[in-house]
Design a protein around this motif. Structure first.
Motif, PDB file in Angstrom:
ATOM      1  N   LEU A   1       0.824  -1.210   0.000  1.00  0.00           N
ATOM      2  CA  LEU A   1       0.000   0.000   0.000  1.00  0.00           C
ATOM      3  C   LEU A   1       0.854   1.255   0.000  1.00  0.00           C
ATOM      4  N   ALA A   2       1.897   1.242   0.791  1.00  0.00           N
ATOM      5  CA  ALA A   2       2.819   2.367   0.913  1.00  0.00           C
ATOM      6  C   ALA A   2       4.153   1.787   1.372  1.00  0.00           C
ATOM      7  N   ASN A   3       5.132   2.654   1.614  1.00  0.00           N
ATOM      8  CA  ASN A   3       6.439   2.161   2.055  1.00  0.00           C
ATOM      9  C   ASN A   3       6.367   1.362   3.338  1.00  0.00           C
ATOM     10  N   ASN A   4       5.409   1.684   4.195  1.00  0.00           N
ATOM     11  CA  ASN A   4       5.367   1.012   5.496  1.00  0.00           C
ATOM     12  C   ASN A   4       4.067   0.258   5.756  1.00  0.00           C
ATOM     13  N   GLU A   5       3.279  -0.010   4.707  1.00  0.00           N
ATOM     14  CA  GLU A   5       2.038  -0.768   4.884  1.00  0.00           C
ATOM     15  C   GLU A   5       1.834  -1.743   3.733  1.00  0.00           C
ATOM     16  N   ALA A   6       1.192  -2.851   4.053  1.00  0.00           N
ATOM     17  CA  ALA A   6       0.843  -3.851   3.043  1.00  0.00           C
ATOM     18  C   ALA A   6      -0.418  -4.575   3.496  1.00  0.00           C
ATOM     19  N   VAL A   7      -1.032  -5.291   2.568  1.00  0.00           N
ATOM     20  CA  VAL A   7      -2.192  -6.120   2.871  1.00  0.00           C
ATOM     21  C   VAL A   7      -1.864  -7.541   2.432  1.00  0.00           C
ATOM     22  N   ILE A   8      -2.024  -8.480   3.354  1.00  0.00           N
ATOM     23  CA  ILE A   8      -1.862  -9.895   3.023  1.00  0.00           C
ATOM     24  C   ILE A   8      -3.202 -10.378   2.472  1.00  0.00           C
ATOM     25  N   LEU A   9      -3.156 -11.056   1.333  1.00  0.00           N
ATOM     26  CA  LEU A   9      -4.351 -11.569   0.673  1.00  0.00           C
ATOM     27  C   LEU A   9      -4.335 -13.092   0.758  1.00  0.00           C
ATOM     28  N   ILE A  10      -5.305 -13.657   1.443  1.00  0.00           N
ATOM     29  CA  ILE A  10      -5.391 -15.108   1.636  1.00  0.00           C
ATOM     30  C   ILE A  10      -6.666 -15.560   0.933  1.00  0.00           C
ATOM     31  N   LYS A  11      -6.493 -16.317  -0.160  1.00  0.00           N
ATOM     32  CA  LYS A  11      -7.644 -16.709  -0.972  1.00  0.00           C
ATOM     33  C   LYS A  11      -7.992 -18.170  -0.744  1.00  0.00           C
ATOM     34  N   ALA A  12      -9.286 -18.406  -0.518  1.00  0.00           N
ATOM     35  CA  ALA A  12      -9.817 -19.766  -0.402  1.00  0.00           C
ATOM     36  C   ALA A  12     -10.702 -20.019  -1.615  1.00  0.00           C
ATOM     37  N   ASN A  13     -10.401 -21.079  -2.351  1.00  0.00           N
ATOM     38  CA  ASN A  13     -11.268 -21.544  -3.432  1.00  0.00           C
ATOM     39  C   ASN A  13     -11.980 -22.783  -2.924  1.00  0.00           C
ATOM     40  N   VAL A  14     -13.278 -22.641  -2.690  1.00  0.00           N
ATOM     41  CA  VAL A  14     -14.067 -23.716  -2.107  1.00  0.00           C
ATOM     42  C   VAL A  14     -14.791 -24.450  -3.239  1.00  0.00           C
ATOM     43  N   GLU A  15     -14.581 -25.752  -3.288  1.00  0.00           N
ATOM     44  CA  GLU A  15     -15.161 -26.603  -4.324  1.00  0.00           C
ATOM     45  C   GLU A  15     -16.680 -26.467  -4.348  1.00  0.00           C
ATOM     46  N   GLU A  16     -17.263 -26.544  -5.556  1.00  0.00           N
ATOM     47  CA  GLU A  16     -18.707 -26.434  -5.703  1.00  0.00           C
ATOM     48  C   GLU A  16     -19.414 -27.477  -4.834  1.00  0.00           C
ATOM     49  N   GLY A  17     -20.464 -27.033  -4.144  1.00  0.00           N
ATOM     50  CA  GLY A  17     -21.220 -27.912  -3.255  1.00  0.00           C
ATOM     51  C   GLY A  17     -20.702 -27.891  -1.820  1.00  0.00           C
ATOM     52  N   TRP A  18     -19.576 -27.260  -1.588  1.00  0.00           N
ATOM     53  CA  TRP A  18     -18.974 -27.179  -0.255  1.00  0.00           C
ATOM     54  C   TRP A  18     -18.989 -25.737   0.238  1.00  0.00           C
ATOM     55  N   HIS A  19     -18.772 -25.553   1.536  1.00  0.00           N
ATOM     56  CA  HIS A  19     -18.645 -24.214   2.117  1.00  0.00           C
ATOM     57  C   HIS A  19     -17.731 -24.278   3.338  1.00  0.00           C
TER      58      HIS A  19
ATOM     59  N   LYS B   1     -27.355 -19.124   6.574  1.00  0.00           N
ATOM     60  CA  LYS B   1     -28.472 -20.058   6.424  1.00  0.00           C
ATOM     61  C   LYS B   1     -28.752 -20.720   7.763  1.00  0.00           C
ATOM     62  N   PHE B   2     -30.001 -21.118   7.930  1.00  0.00           N
ATOM     63  CA  PHE B   2     -30.395 -21.820   9.153  1.00  0.00           C
ATOM     64  C   PHE B   2     -29.961 -23.268   9.031  1.00  0.00           C
ATOM     65  N   GLU B   3     -29.260 -23.758  10.051  1.00  0.00           N
ATOM     66  CA  GLU B   3     -28.826 -25.152  10.072  1.00  0.00           C
ATOM     67  C   GLU B   3     -29.501 -25.842  11.254  1.00  0.00           C
ATOM     68  N   ASP B   4     -30.293 -26.864  10.933  1.00  0.00           N
ATOM     69  CA  ASP B   4     -31.054 -27.599  11.956  1.00  0.00           C
ATOM     70  C   ASP B   4     -30.158 -28.179  13.043  1.00  0.00           C
ATOM     71  N   VAL B   5     -29.010 -28.708  12.631  1.00  0.00           N
ATOM     72  CA  VAL B   5     -28.144 -29.374  13.599  1.00  0.00           C
ATOM     73  C   VAL B   5     -27.682 -28.412  14.702  1.00  0.00           C
TER      74      VAL B   5
ATOM     75  N   ASP C   1     -20.405 -30.018   3.277  1.00  0.00           N
ATOM     76  CA  ASP C   1     -21.331 -30.016   2.153  1.00  0.00           C
ATOM     77  C   ASP C   1     -22.713 -30.361   2.714  1.00  0.00           C
ATOM     78  N   LYS C   2     -23.670 -30.709   1.872  1.00  0.00           N
ATOM     79  CA  LYS C   2     -25.033 -30.977   2.347  1.00  0.00           C
ATOM     80  C   LYS C   2     -25.136 -32.237   3.195  1.00  0.00           C
ATOM     81  N   GLU C   3     -24.159 -33.140   3.038  1.00  0.00           N
ATOM     82  CA  GLU C   3     -24.252 -34.426   3.710  1.00  0.00           C
ATOM     83  C   GLU C   3     -23.291 -34.619   4.869  1.00  0.00           C
ATOM     84  N   ARG C   4     -22.176 -33.877   4.873  1.00  0.00           N
ATOM     85  CA  ARG C   4     -21.151 -34.150   5.893  1.00  0.00           C
ATOM     86  C   ARG C   4     -20.271 -32.932   6.121  1.00  0.00           C
ATOM     87  N   CYS C   5     -19.588 -32.984   7.247  1.00  0.00           N
ATOM     88  CA  CYS C   5     -18.560 -31.999   7.568  1.00  0.00           C
ATOM     89  C   CYS C   5     -17.251 -32.742   7.766  1.00  0.00           C
ATOM     90  N   LEU C   6     -16.194 -32.153   7.261  1.00  0.00           N
ATOM     91  CA  LEU C   6     -14.873 -32.712   7.491  1.00  0.00           C
ATOM     92  C   LEU C   6     -14.355 -32.202   8.828  1.00  0.00           C
TER      93      LEU C   6
END
Length: 150
Positions: A35-53, A91-95, A133-138
């Motif tokens: 951003l400047a001589n004494n500032e920066a932003v760390i960018l951490i990207k997550a690519n989540v597979e379709e059907g997962w969150h 989203k509302f999660e029943d569990v 995903d809709k069926e399980r959590c890791l």
């Protein structure tokens, strides 16, 4: 006869190895933006597979594990403020009997860093998260990273 037994043993090990593969629906990457001589932003990207969150950073008590970040800066650098990201969906999660914030698709987390000098500075960190995903959590998982800000 020995060849047949050897072949059967080989097939059993090959099949069990394929079945034991771990599913990893979240791919991570890290970078930075100066951003400047004494500032920066760390960018951490997550690519989540379709059907997962993955879950948001502020899940209410009694819910699933939030996505969290810890940082270890070097050379006198300091982390400033909280890690930021776009507004999560909810989203509302029943569990859990509650609305739960989550991210799917691509999400970029940003962390501002104050640098002590103009020398290259390495910031190490850990992203802790839980993918479902809709069926399980890791089980909860971690992504360790290091980025050198130049």
């Amino acid at each position: 006869m020995k060849r047949i037994n050897l072949l059967i043993a080989f097939l059993v090990f090959a099949v069990s190895g394929v079945m034991a593969q771990v599913h990893n629906p979240v791919k991570w990457s890290v970078g930075f933006k100066k951003l400047a001589n004494n500032e920066a932003v760390i960018l951490i990207k997550a690519n989540v597979e379709e059907g997962w969150h993955i879950y948001g950073m502020n899940v209410p008590a009694g819910g699933p594990e939030s996505t969290t970040f810890t940082y270890t800066p070097a050379n006198g650098a300091k982390v400033q403020g909280k890690t930021l990201a776009k507004e999560p969906k909810s989203k509302f999660e029943d569990v859990f009997k509650m609305n739960v914030p989550y991210y799917n698709g691509e999400v970029v987390f940003q962390q501002k860093v104050k640098l002590a000098n103009n020398k290259p500075t390495t910031v190490k960190g850990v992203a802790s998260f839980m993918a479902c995903d809709k069926e399980r959590c890791l089980p909860p998982d971690e992504y360790e990273f290091a980025v050198t800000i130049k």
